[in-house]
Scaffold this active site. Structure first.
Site, PDB file in Angstrom:
ATOM      1  N   GLY A 293       5.555 -21.776 -28.251  1.00  0.00           N
ATOM      2  CA  GLY A 293       5.188 -21.689 -26.845  1.00  0.00           C
ATOM      3  C   GLY A 293       3.861 -20.973 -26.652  1.00  0.00           C
ATOM      4  O   GLY A 293       2.971 -21.019 -27.517  1.00  0.00           O
ATOM      5  N   SER A 294       3.748 -20.264 -25.543  1.00  0.00           N
ATOM      6  CA  SER A 294       2.446 -19.729 -25.144  1.00  0.00           C
ATOM      7  C   SER A 294       1.912 -18.617 -26.039  1.00  0.00           C
ATOM      8  O   SER A 294       0.718 -18.311 -25.985  1.00  0.00           O
ATOM      9  CB  SER A 294       2.522 -19.212 -23.697  1.00  0.00           C
ATOM     10  OG  SER A 294       2.739 -20.288 -22.806  1.00  0.00           O
TER      11      SER A 294
END
Length: 639
Positions: A293-294
């Protein structure tokens, strides 16, 4: 019939020849036995007379970096049999079998073997105090209780997956106990003496004593205080979110020293048989692979800054999506962030901005940096069970894959890889090899015998680029999506992450891994901490679940490390931004899929109820404003 003289002489001659041959053969055989086989036969004779009692060495202790004991030894009794001294072997075996809870025939076979069977009696090693007392009270001839040791873990389950455990013979089976078993186990000693058939010392015999050599003590990079902070937050996360699992790592970004590491579920090392094998065999921080993810955006940012394809002060417009090869890649904020700088792109974790960075780098350069940061290969940490992770094959990377990779989707990484990569991004650009074993010392003199030194794998980015990355990530915590990790008086940098789980090549509805990676002080990092929660039942996002845990670990650790608070670290303007947030206007999420909700409203304080693919109801209603700290509950169902 008379035999001729010639025949008699011939027979006498043949007999003489046969006699001479036999005599020569006898002399040859005697010479061979005496000169060639003599030493061997003499040794065999001695072996028949000799009795040998072995003495086990003490296994080396395992201590943290400050000398606090993590694994030590305690004395326990073990049953010993001298077969020659047994009076009634069958009755002895019967009585022992009852106490040891073993088959009578197996015990009988063990105690009647030639020699001393002190390590072969089923169930006879490392007895409990109750069993040892019962055997002692029987006062059986030829049966004795000898001293033995077993591993003791004074802190219970603390760092269980790192430390590992030993088997019944004190041999290392998992973790550090197995990896460094040759250093920890030591060398056996013994005492030997000539004896008669009953095991009694023969008159005039001499004893030979060889002392055991204890194993070396091993000092780790772990800090037991920081480890305890991690254990505390792991336990609290389990209670609060009932996740499938949760994990955390703390590391010195400058050296690669692991300061703490843990996961849940966990186990008690000296009672590992009471747990499923998948619990004690899987060290999640180095074994578990998933889309990051981020948090992966840090790699894209570092690469773009290092190649000069982006400037933090340049402008960027985010309408809420970016179109790549005819497909819309959305920002978590559906209406978009509008006009912003690239620094604000990082602060807001804006997907279209990071896709733009990836496009400017192009796939060859981006994937080259991904590999330079250590993804797709093992870090080499001295622990068992590390995985490689998984990257796209460069030949199969199209415009869409390039875009999704830029914000951490479509790649599979391990937590330890992320720790090493982020450490390189913030420590001046050096990828360091993580390690746990710090040094070995003599268990008697405490002299240092060996030491592990920090290992630089490669220079990935320049120190100037690293400074820019630290500044941007500090802004994320100061006035962006990582604000829950802000600590008054300390400069903290970090990045949130929320990733949908993948199973059998498909994304799983309603199941996410939320994470946060943070470091401090931002201008001179002393510690970096990663925290990930797998499938929290009360769904929220990385900045709302994992960031507070990282904040707690970092704050406690900095105080423990003696890092003083500073008043000049953050400007008044940033302090103002960290005050009470403006009320949040609740968006309309009814009818949207959970995947859309997660990718669109990453920072909203959501609590999920029910099961299904779509949002069928929400509270408060759309348009209502909630104060900072409030929650938005959504209800799932089938449309």
């Amino acid at each position: 019939m008379r035999v001729s003289n010639a025949t008699v002489r011939r027979r006498i001659f043949v007999a003489l020849i046969i006699g001479i041959v036999m005599y020569c053969a006898l002399i040859t055989r005697l010479g061979y036995v005496q000169l060639i086989e003599g030493p061997k036969l003499a040794q065999m004779a001695d072996d028949l007379l000799d009795r040998e009692i072995k003495f086990k060495p003490n296994r080396g202790k395992i201590l943290d970096r400050d000398g606090n004991e993590l694994v030590t030894n305690v004395s326990v009794p073990t049953v010993v049999a001298v077969p020659a001294q047994l009076k009634d072997s069958r009755e002895t075996a019967k009585q022992l079998a009852v106490i040891l809870e073993q088959p009578e025939e197996a015990v009988f076979q063990a105690i009647t073997k030639k020699g001393m069977s002190n390590d072969q009696i089923p169930g006879g090693k490392k007895l409990s105090p109750d069993k040892a007392k019962k055997i002692q009270e029987l006062n059986l001839p030829g049966i004795y209780l000898a001293g033995d040791t077993k591993r003791f873990y004074p802190n219970g389950t603390m760092a269980a997956h790192i430390l590992g455990f030993t088997g019944i013979d004190n041999q290392g089976l998992t973790g550090l106990e197995r990896i460094y078993d040759p250093f920890l186990k030591g060398t056996e000693g013994h005492i030997s003496f000539p004896s008669d058939a009953k095991g009694r010392v023969m008159p005039g015999g001499s004893e030979e004593y060889v002392a055991p050599v204890d194993g070396m003590d091993m000092y780790l990079t772990l800090d037991s205080s920081i480890q305890s902070f991690i254990e505390r937050e792991l336990d609290q996360a389990v209670v609060a979110y009932q996740p499938d699992d949760v994990l955390a790592i703390a590391m010195n970004p400058k050296t690669g020293e692991i300061l703490g590491m843990g996961s849940r579920p966990t186990f008690q090392p000296d009672q590992y048989r009471d747990y499923p094998s998948e619990v004690y065999n899987r060290n999640l921080p180095i074994w578990k692979t998933y889309e990051p993810g981020s948090t992966f955006k840090i790699v894209t940012l570092a690469a773009a800054l290092n190649e000069g394809v982006v400037n933090l002060n340049e402008g960027f417009y985010d309408p809420g999506y970016i179109t790549v090869a005819g497909k819309r890649l959305r920002c978590w904020k559906r209406q978009g962030h509008g006009q912003e700088t690239m620094l604000e792109v990082v602060e807001n974790s804006c997907n279209p901005g990071f896709v733009t960075m990836g496009q400017r780098l192009q796939k060859e350069r981006l994937f080259d940096y991904i590999k330079k940061f250590g993804f797709g290969q093992k870090t080499g940490v001295d622990l068992i069970g590390e995985e490689n992770g998984l990257l796209f094959n460069l030949n199969r990377v199209g415009p869409v894959e390039l875009g999704t990779t830029s914000f951490g989707q479509g790649v599979s990484v391990t937590p330890i890889q992320q720790m090493a990569a982020v450490s390189a991004a913030i420590n001046g650009g050096k990828l360091m090899k993580p390690y746990v074993a710090k040094e070995w010392r003599d268990s008697v003199t405490h002299d240092v015998i060996g030491r592990t030194l920090p290992t630089e794998v490669r220079q990935v980015i320049t120190p100037e680029t690293s400074a820019k990355v630290r500044y941007a990530l500090e802004s994320v915590v100061a006035q962006g999506t990582g604000n829950k990790a802000y600590i008054e008086g300390y400069r903290v940098g970090g990045k949130t992450g929320t990733a949908q789980k993948v199973k059998d090549g498909r994304y799983m509805d309603g199941e996410y891994i939320v994470s946060f990676i943070g470091f401090a002080p931002a201008d001179d990092p002393q510690i970096v901490v990663y925290f990930a929660v797998d499938n929290p039942k009360a769904l929220a996002f990385g900045g709302l679940i994992a960031a507070p845990s990282v904040k707690s670990i970092i704050e406690s650790s900095l105080q423990h490390m003696g890092v003083t608070k500073r008043k000049d670290g953050i400007s008044k303007e940033i302090n103002k931004a960290l005050g009470e947030r403006e009320p949040i206007e609740v968006p309309n999420m009814v009818g949207q899929t959970m995947q859309d909700v997660v990718t669109t409203y990453e920072t909203l304080p959501l609590v999920v109820s029910g099961k299904g693919k779509y949002v069928i109801q929400q509270s408060p209603a759309p348009g209502v404003k909630i104060d900072d700290g409030g929650k938005i509950r959504i209800y799932l169902g089938d449309k």
